[in-house]
Write a protein that holds these residues in place. Structure first.
Motif, PDB file in Angstrom:
ATOM      1  N   PRO A  57       9.751  -8.648   6.253  1.00  0.00           N
ATOM      2  CA  PRO A  57      10.610  -9.470   5.394  1.00  0.00           C
ATOM      3  C   PRO A  57       9.943  -9.954   4.120  1.00  0.00           C
ATOM      4  CG  PRO A  57       9.896 -10.700   7.326  1.00  0.00           C
ATOM      5  CD  PRO A  57       9.492  -9.289   7.552  1.00  0.00           C
ATOM      6  N   HIS A  58       8.609  -9.889   4.044  1.00  0.00           N
ATOM      7  CA  HIS A  58       7.909 -10.354   2.847  1.00  0.00           C
ATOM      8  C   HIS A  58       8.021  -9.369   1.687  1.00  0.00           C
ATOM      9  CE1 HIS A  58       5.137  -7.740   5.000  1.00  0.00           C
ATOM     10  NE2 HIS A  58       4.424  -7.598   3.894  1.00  0.00           N
ATOM     11  N   ILE A  59       8.546  -8.169   1.951  1.00  0.00           N
ATOM     12  CA  ILE A  59       8.701  -7.171   0.892  1.00  0.00           C
ATOM     13  C   ILE A  59      10.173  -7.076   0.492  1.00  0.00           C
ATOM     14  CG2 ILE A  59       8.485  -4.722   0.283  1.00  0.00           C
ATOM     15  CD1 ILE A  59       6.121  -4.539   2.139  1.00  0.00           C
ATOM     16  N   LYS A  60      10.426  -7.196  -0.795  1.00  0.00           N
ATOM     17  CA  LYS A  60      11.798  -7.082  -1.294  1.00  0.00           C
ATOM     18  C   LYS A  60      12.074  -5.615  -1.577  1.00  0.00           C
ATOM     19  CE  LYS A  60      14.874  -9.124  -4.827  1.00  0.00           C
ATOM     20  NZ  LYS A  60      15.716  -9.930  -3.907  1.00  0.00           N
TER      21      LYS A  60
ATOM     22  N   LEU B  14       5.821 -10.332 -11.334  1.00  0.00           N
ATOM     23  CA  LEU B  14       4.804  -9.301 -11.525  1.00  0.00           C
ATOM     24  C   LEU B  14       3.836  -9.271 -10.339  1.00  0.00           C
ATOM     25  CD1 LEU B  14       4.017  -9.826 -15.311  1.00  0.00           C
ATOM     26  CD2 LEU B  14       5.561  -8.141 -14.277  1.00  0.00           C
ATOM     27  N   ALA B  15       3.489 -10.451  -9.829  1.00  0.00           N
ATOM     28  CA  ALA B  15       2.601 -10.506  -8.667  1.00  0.00           C
ATOM     29  C   ALA B  15       3.270  -9.900  -7.436  1.00  0.00           C
ATOM     30  CB  ALA B  15       2.185 -11.953  -8.396  1.00  0.00           C
ATOM     31  N   ARG B  16       4.558 -10.147  -7.273  1.00  0.00           N
ATOM     32  CA  ARG B  16       5.291  -9.558  -6.148  1.00  0.00           C
ATOM     33  C   ARG B  16       5.267  -8.035  -6.212  1.00  0.00           C
ATOM     34  NH1 ARG B  16      11.506 -11.047  -5.901  1.00  0.00           N
ATOM     35  NH2 ARG B  16      10.866 -12.617  -4.371  1.00  0.00           N
ATOM     36  N   LEU B  17       5.542  -7.485  -7.395  1.00  0.00           N
ATOM     37  CA  LEU B  17       5.546  -6.034  -7.548  1.00  0.00           C
ATOM     38  C   LEU B  17       4.175  -5.445  -7.251  1.00  0.00           C
ATOM     39  CD1 LEU B  17       7.658  -5.755 -10.824  1.00  0.00           C
ATOM     40  CD2 LEU B  17       8.368  -4.957  -8.556  1.00  0.00           C
TER      41      LEU B  17
ATOM     42  N   ARG C 215      15.637   9.310  -1.463  1.00  0.00           N
ATOM     43  CA  ARG C 215      14.386   8.904  -0.833  1.00  0.00           C
ATOM     44  C   ARG C 215      14.447   7.443  -0.398  1.00  0.00           C
ATOM     45  NH1 ARG C 215       9.123  11.180  -3.803  1.00  0.00           N
ATOM     46  NH2 ARG C 215       8.297  10.678  -1.743  1.00  0.00           N
ATOM     47  N   GLY C 216      14.789   6.571  -1.310  1.00  0.00           N
ATOM     48  CA  GLY C 216      15.074   5.189  -0.950  1.00  0.00           C
ATOM     49  C   GLY C 216      13.892   4.316  -0.567  1.00  0.00           C
ATOM     50  N   PHE C 217      12.692   4.889  -0.358  1.00  0.00           N
ATOM     51  CA  PHE C 217      11.554   4.088   0.078  1.00  0.00           C
ATOM     52  C   PHE C 217      10.862   3.516  -1.150  1.00  0.00           C
ATOM     53  CE2 PHE C 217       7.168   3.429   1.561  1.00  0.00           C
ATOM     54  CZ  PHE C 217       7.432   2.645   2.675  1.00  0.00           C
ATOM     55  N   CYS C 218      11.259   2.316  -1.530  1.00  0.00           N
ATOM     56  CA  CYS C 218      10.690   1.685  -2.710  1.00  0.00           C
ATOM     57  C   CYS C 218      10.782   0.172  -2.545  1.00  0.00           C
ATOM     58  CB  CYS C 218      11.414   2.150  -3.974  1.00  0.00           C
ATOM     59  SG  CYS C 218      13.180   1.808  -4.006  1.00  0.00           S
ATOM     60  N   HIS C 219      10.321  -0.532  -3.533  1.00  0.00           N
ATOM     61  CA  HIS C 219      10.402  -1.990  -3.532  1.00  0.00           C
ATOM     62  C   HIS C 219      10.871  -2.418  -4.918  1.00  0.00           C
ATOM     63  CE1 HIS C 219       6.688  -2.565  -5.963  1.00  0.00           C
ATOM     64  NE2 HIS C 219       6.339  -1.417  -5.404  1.00  0.00           N
ATOM     65  N   PHE C 220      11.315  -3.663  -5.035  1.00  0.00           N
ATOM     66  CA  PHE C 220      11.816  -4.099  -6.342  1.00  0.00           C
ATOM     67  C   PHE C 220      11.734  -5.606  -6.483  1.00  0.00           C
ATOM     68  CE2 PHE C 220      15.588  -4.958  -3.861  1.00  0.00           C
ATOM     69  CZ  PHE C 220      16.308  -5.911  -4.563  1.00  0.00           C
ATOM     70  N   THR C 221      11.953  -6.060  -7.687  1.00  0.00           N
ATOM     71  CA  THR C 221      12.186  -7.467  -7.942  1.00  0.00           C
ATOM     72  C   THR C 221      13.352  -7.568  -8.915  1.00  0.00           C
ATOM     73  OG1 THR C 221      11.069  -9.587  -8.374  1.00  0.00           O
ATOM     74  CG2 THR C 221      10.671  -7.809  -9.951  1.00  0.00           C
ATOM     75  N   ALA C 222      14.099  -8.673  -8.829  1.00  0.00           N
ATOM     76  CA  ALA C 222      15.296  -8.874  -9.651  1.00  0.00           C
ATOM     77  C   ALA C 222      15.060 -10.033 -10.608  1.00  0.00           C
ATOM     78  CB  ALA C 222      16.510  -9.156  -8.768  1.00  0.00           C
ATOM     79  N   LEU C 223      15.228  -9.755 -11.893  1.00  0.00           N
ATOM     80  CA  LEU C 223      14.979 -10.745 -12.937  1.00  0.00           C
ATOM     81  C   LEU C 223      16.273 -11.126 -13.640  1.00  0.00           C
ATOM     82  CD1 LEU C 223      12.222  -8.715 -14.856  1.00  0.00           C
ATOM     83  CD2 LEU C 223      11.827 -10.094 -12.836  1.00  0.00           C
TER      84      LEU C 223
END
Length: 267
Positions: A130-133, A50-53, A28-36
Protein backbone atom coordinates in the motif's frame (compact mmCIF):
# COMPACT_ATOMS: atom_id res chain seq x y z
CA UNK A 1 -27.02 14.98 -23.93
CA UNK A 2 -23.68 13.59 -22.67
CA UNK A 3 -20.75 16.00 -22.40
CA UNK A 4 -17.57 14.56 -23.85
CA UNK A 5 -14.51 15.02 -21.65
CA UNK A 6 -11.42 15.80 -23.72
CA UNK A 7 -8.70 13.16 -23.62
CA UNK A 8 -5.60 14.08 -21.62
CA UNK A 9 -2.44 15.18 -23.40
CA UNK A 10 0.26 12.50 -23.00
CA UNK A 11 4.02 12.53 -23.44
CA UNK A 12 6.60 9.76 -23.07
CA UNK A 13 10.13 10.88 -22.20
CA UNK A 14 9.44 14.39 -23.44
CA UNK A 15 7.75 13.62 -26.76
CA UNK A 16 4.07 13.19 -27.72
CA UNK A 17 2.91 9.64 -27.05
CA UNK A 18 2.59 7.26 -29.98
CA UNK A 19 0.07 4.45 -30.33
CA UNK A 20 2.83 1.98 -29.46
CA UNK A 21 3.64 3.94 -26.29
CA UNK A 22 0.03 3.89 -25.14
CA UNK A 23 -0.44 0.24 -26.09
CA UNK A 24 2.63 -0.76 -24.10
CA UNK A 25 1.49 1.22 -21.04
CA UNK A 26 -2.02 -0.23 -21.23
CA UNK A 27 -0.94 -3.86 -21.67
CA UNK A 28 1.99 -4.00 -19.25
CA UNK A 29 0.54 -1.90 -16.47
CA UNK A 30 3.38 -2.50 -13.97
CA UNK A 31 4.32 1.05 -13.05
CA UNK A 32 3.96 3.64 -10.33
CA UNK A 33 2.81 7.25 -10.37
CA UNK A 34 2.09 10.40 -8.48
CA UNK A 35 -0.77 12.85 -9.10
CA UNK A 36 -0.12 16.59 -9.03
CA UNK A 37 -2.36 19.60 -9.09
CA UNK A 38 -0.49 22.37 -10.93
CA UNK A 39 -1.59 25.97 -10.56
CA UNK A 40 0.25 28.71 -12.42
CA UNK A 41 3.27 26.44 -12.76
CA UNK A 42 3.47 25.62 -9.04
CA UNK A 43 2.72 22.48 -7.00
CA UNK A 44 2.14 22.16 -3.27
CA UNK A 45 4.35 19.42 -1.88
CA UNK A 46 6.39 19.06 -5.06
CA UNK A 47 9.38 17.75 -3.14
CA UNK A 48 7.19 15.05 -1.59
CA UNK A 49 5.95 13.98 -5.02
CA UNK A 50 9.50 13.75 -6.37
CA UNK A 51 10.65 11.77 -3.33
CA UNK A 52 7.72 9.37 -3.75
CA UNK A 53 8.60 8.74 -7.40
CA UNK A 54 12.26 8.15 -6.61
CA UNK A 55 11.57 5.76 -3.71
CA UNK A 56 9.03 3.70 -5.69
CA UNK A 57 11.31 3.57 -8.72
CA UNK A 58 14.22 2.26 -6.64
CA UNK A 59 12.00 -0.40 -5.08
CA UNK A 60 10.34 -1.55 -8.31
CA UNK A 61 13.07 -1.09 -10.91
CA UNK A 62 16.28 -0.86 -8.91
CA UNK A 63 17.25 2.58 -10.17
CA UNK A 64 16.69 6.20 -9.09
CA UNK A 65 14.33 8.60 -10.81
CA UNK A 66 15.96 12.00 -10.89
CA UNK A 67 13.77 14.83 -9.64
CA UNK A 68 15.33 17.34 -12.00
CA UNK A 69 14.45 15.16 -14.97
CA UNK A 70 10.87 14.76 -13.74
CA UNK A 71 10.43 18.51 -13.33
CA UNK A 72 11.77 19.14 -16.82
CA UNK A 73 9.42 16.54 -18.32
CA UNK A 74 6.40 17.98 -16.51
CA UNK A 75 7.25 21.51 -17.68
CA UNK A 76 7.67 20.22 -21.22
CA UNK A 77 4.30 18.43 -21.15
CA UNK A 78 2.55 21.53 -19.78
CA UNK A 79 4.05 23.58 -22.60
CA UNK A 80 2.98 20.94 -25.11
CA UNK A 81 -0.57 21.07 -23.78
CA UNK A 82 -0.47 24.87 -23.69
CA UNK A 83 -1.59 25.21 -20.06
CA UNK A 84 -0.28 26.32 -16.66
CA UNK A 85 -3.17 24.96 -14.56
CA UNK A 86 -3.73 21.20 -14.81
CA UNK A 87 -4.11 17.79 -13.23
CA UNK A 88 -0.82 16.05 -13.98
CA UNK A 89 0.18 12.43 -13.49
CA UNK A 90 3.79 11.29 -13.67
CA UNK A 91 4.23 7.56 -14.26
CA UNK A 92 7.45 5.64 -13.85
CA UNK A 93 7.30 2.80 -16.40
CA UNK A 94 9.53 -0.30 -16.67
CA UNK A 95 12.88 0.53 -18.24
CA UNK A 96 13.96 -1.27 -21.41
CA UNK A 97 16.92 -3.61 -21.11
CA UNK A 98 20.06 -1.61 -20.27
CA UNK A 99 18.04 1.60 -20.24
CA UNK A 100 16.57 4.16 -17.89
CA UNK A 101 13.06 4.35 -16.53
CA UNK A 102 10.52 5.55 -19.06
CA UNK A 103 8.46 8.48 -17.81
CA UNK A 104 4.89 9.10 -18.96
CA UNK A 105 3.34 12.47 -18.15
CA UNK A 106 -0.37 13.09 -18.62
CA UNK A 107 -1.91 16.57 -18.56
CA UNK A 108 -5.63 16.93 -17.92
CA UNK A 109 -8.10 19.56 -16.76
CA UNK A 110 -7.57 20.99 -13.26
CA UNK A 111 -9.46 19.03 -10.62
CA UNK A 112 -12.07 20.62 -8.42
CA UNK A 113 -12.26 19.81 -4.73
CA UNK A 114 -15.28 17.75 -3.69
CA UNK A 115 -18.21 19.85 -2.50
CA UNK A 116 -20.22 18.88 0.55
CA UNK A 117 -19.61 16.14 3.11
CA UNK A 118 -18.49 12.75 1.83
CA UNK A 119 -20.14 9.40 2.58
CA UNK A 120 -17.84 6.38 2.92
CA UNK A 121 -18.79 2.69 2.80
CA UNK A 122 -16.46 0.36 4.69
CA UNK A 123 -15.23 -2.67 2.73
CA UNK A 124 -12.86 -5.51 3.66
CA UNK A 125 -9.90 -4.92 1.38
CA UNK A 126 -6.14 -4.44 1.75
CA UNK A 127 -3.97 -3.26 -1.12
CA UNK A 128 -0.74 -5.09 -1.93
CA UNK A 129 2.26 -2.88 -1.07
CA UNK A 130 0.00 0.00 0.00
CA UNK A 131 2.96 2.39 0.36
CA UNK A 132 3.38 2.45 -3.44
CA UNK A 133 0.98 4.53 -5.51
CA UNK A 134 0.20 2.70 -8.74
CA UNK A 135 -2.60 2.48 -11.30
CA UNK A 136 -4.87 -0.41 -12.16
CA UNK A 137 -5.68 -1.77 -8.69
CA UNK A 138 -8.75 -3.91 -9.42
CA UNK A 139 -9.92 -4.09 -5.81
CA UNK A 140 -9.95 -0.34 -5.30
CA UNK A 141 -11.95 0.22 -8.46
CA UNK A 142 -14.30 -2.70 -7.78
CA UNK A 143 -15.15 -1.61 -4.24
CA UNK A 144 -15.42 1.99 -5.38
CA UNK A 145 -18.06 0.97 -7.92
CA UNK A 146 -19.98 -0.99 -5.28
CA UNK A 147 -19.87 1.98 -2.93
CA UNK A 148 -21.17 4.28 -5.65
CA UNK A 149 -24.03 1.93 -6.46
CA UNK A 150 -24.95 1.86 -2.77
CA UNK A 151 -25.17 5.66 -2.64
CA UNK A 152 -21.74 6.40 -1.17
CA UNK A 153 -18.97 8.63 -2.51
CA UNK A 154 -16.04 6.33 -1.80
CA UNK A 155 -15.02 3.01 -0.28
CA UNK A 156 -13.20 2.92 3.06
CA UNK A 157 -10.67 0.08 3.11
CA UNK A 158 -10.46 -2.03 6.28
CA UNK A 159 -8.47 -4.99 7.57
CA UNK A 160 -9.85 -7.99 9.51
CA UNK A 161 -11.45 -6.85 12.74
CA UNK A 162 -12.70 -3.66 11.11
CA UNK A 163 -9.31 -1.91 11.30
CA UNK A 164 -9.50 1.30 9.26
CA UNK A 165 -6.62 1.93 6.84
CA UNK A 166 -7.46 4.49 4.12
CA UNK A 167 -10.05 5.53 1.59
CA UNK A 168 -9.90 3.89 -1.82
CA UNK A 169 -8.42 7.10 -3.23
CA UNK A 170 -7.86 9.26 -0.14
CA UNK A 171 -6.32 9.35 3.29
CA UNK A 172 -8.87 9.59 6.09
CA UNK A 173 -8.38 11.46 9.35
CA UNK A 174 -10.44 11.88 12.51
CA UNK A 175 -10.91 14.66 15.06
CA UNK A 176 -11.35 14.03 18.77
CA UNK A 177 -11.76 17.70 19.65
CA UNK A 178 -8.08 18.11 20.49
CA UNK A 179 -5.99 16.30 17.89
CA UNK A 180 -6.19 15.10 14.31
CA UNK A 181 -5.86 11.31 14.41
CA UNK A 182 -4.59 9.26 11.45
CA UNK A 183 -5.29 5.50 11.42
CA UNK A 184 -2.17 3.62 12.50
CA UNK A 185 -2.36 0.98 9.78
CA UNK A 186 -0.72 0.15 6.42
CA UNK A 187 -1.69 2.86 3.92
CA UNK A 188 -0.30 5.19 1.29
CA UNK A 189 1.21 8.29 2.89
CA UNK A 190 -0.43 10.88 0.66
CA UNK A 191 1.23 14.19 -0.10
CA UNK A 192 -1.73 16.19 1.21
CA UNK A 193 -1.66 14.11 4.39
CA UNK A 194 2.06 14.86 4.78
CA UNK A 195 1.49 18.58 4.19
CA UNK A 196 -1.25 18.59 6.83
CA UNK A 197 0.98 16.75 9.31
CA UNK A 198 3.79 19.27 8.93
CA UNK A 199 1.41 22.25 8.87
CA UNK A 200 -0.39 21.11 12.03
CA UNK A 201 2.96 20.64 13.79
CA UNK A 202 4.04 24.17 12.82
CA UNK A 203 0.74 25.50 14.17
CA UNK A 204 1.34 23.82 17.53
CA UNK A 205 -1.37 21.18 16.99
CA UNK A 206 0.58 18.06 16.03
CA UNK A 207 -1.44 15.16 14.67
CA UNK A 208 -1.13 11.64 16.07
CA UNK A 209 -1.45 8.07 14.84
CA UNK A 210 -3.66 5.59 16.64
CA UNK A 211 -5.49 2.39 15.76
CA UNK A 212 -8.96 3.21 14.45
CA UNK A 213 -11.64 0.56 14.09
CA UNK A 214 -15.24 0.54 12.93
CA UNK A 215 -16.47 -0.53 16.38
CA UNK A 216 -15.20 -1.03 19.93
CA UNK A 217 -13.02 1.13 22.21
CA UNK A 218 -11.04 2.47 19.23
CA UNK A 219 -14.16 2.80 17.11
CA UNK A 220 -15.04 5.66 14.80
CA UNK A 221 -17.96 6.57 17.08
CA UNK A 222 -15.58 8.14 19.60
CA UNK A 223 -14.67 10.95 17.19
CA UNK A 224 -16.40 14.29 16.72
CA UNK A 225 -15.59 14.63 13.04
CA UNK A 226 -13.77 13.04 10.13
CA UNK A 227 -12.32 14.16 6.80
CA UNK A 228 -10.78 12.79 3.61
CA UNK A 229 -7.87 14.29 1.70
CA UNK A 230 -5.85 13.79 -1.45
CA UNK A 231 -4.24 15.95 -4.13
CA UNK A 232 -7.68 17.30 -5.08
CA UNK A 233 -8.19 18.84 -1.65
CA UNK A 234 -9.73 18.26 1.76
CA UNK A 235 -13.39 17.36 2.34
CA UNK A 236 -15.41 16.65 5.49
CA UNK A 237 -16.81 13.16 5.95
CA UNK A 238 -20.51 13.19 6.87
CA UNK A 239 -20.87 9.47 7.49
CA UNK A 240 -19.13 6.14 7.47
CA UNK A 241 -21.70 3.39 6.98
CA UNK A 242 -24.40 4.39 9.47
CA UNK A 243 -22.13 6.45 11.73
CA UNK A 244 -22.85 10.15 11.25
CA UNK A 245 -20.38 12.98 11.75
CA UNK A 246 -21.06 16.70 12.08
CA UNK A 247 -19.12 19.11 9.86
CA UNK A 248 -16.83 20.68 12.46
CA UNK A 249 -15.96 24.27 11.54
CA UNK A 250 -13.07 24.36 14.03
CA UNK A 251 -11.51 21.35 12.33
CA UNK A 252 -12.11 22.72 8.83
CA UNK A 253 -10.44 26.01 9.75
CA UNK A 254 -7.48 24.21 11.35
CA UNK A 255 -6.94 22.00 8.30
CA UNK A 256 -7.24 24.92 5.86
CA UNK A 257 -4.62 26.89 7.78
CA UNK A 258 -2.27 23.92 8.02
CA UNK A 259 -2.54 23.14 4.31
CA UNK A 260 -2.26 26.78 3.29
CA UNK A 261 0.94 27.21 5.29
CA UNK A 262 2.82 25.17 2.66
CA UNK A 263 3.35 27.45 -0.34
CA UNK A 264 3.43 26.01 -3.89
CA UNK A 265 6.86 25.06 -5.24
CA UNK A 266 7.77 26.11 -8.77
CA UNK A 267 8.30 23.33 -11.30
Amino acid sequence: MTTQHPAPYVEFDGRPATEDDLRSAALRGFCHFTALQVRDGGVRGLGLHLARLDAANRELFGQPLDGGRVRELVRHALEGAGVRDASVRVHGCPPPEDGGTRVMVTVDEPARAASGARALMSVPYARTAPHIKRPGDFGQTYHGLLAGRAGFDEALLTLPGGVVTEGAFTNVGFWDGTSVVWPDAPALAGTTMALLESGLARAGSPSVRRPVTLEGPDGIGRYRAAFACNARGIAPVGRIDEQRFAVDEELSSLLDRAYGSAPPEAL
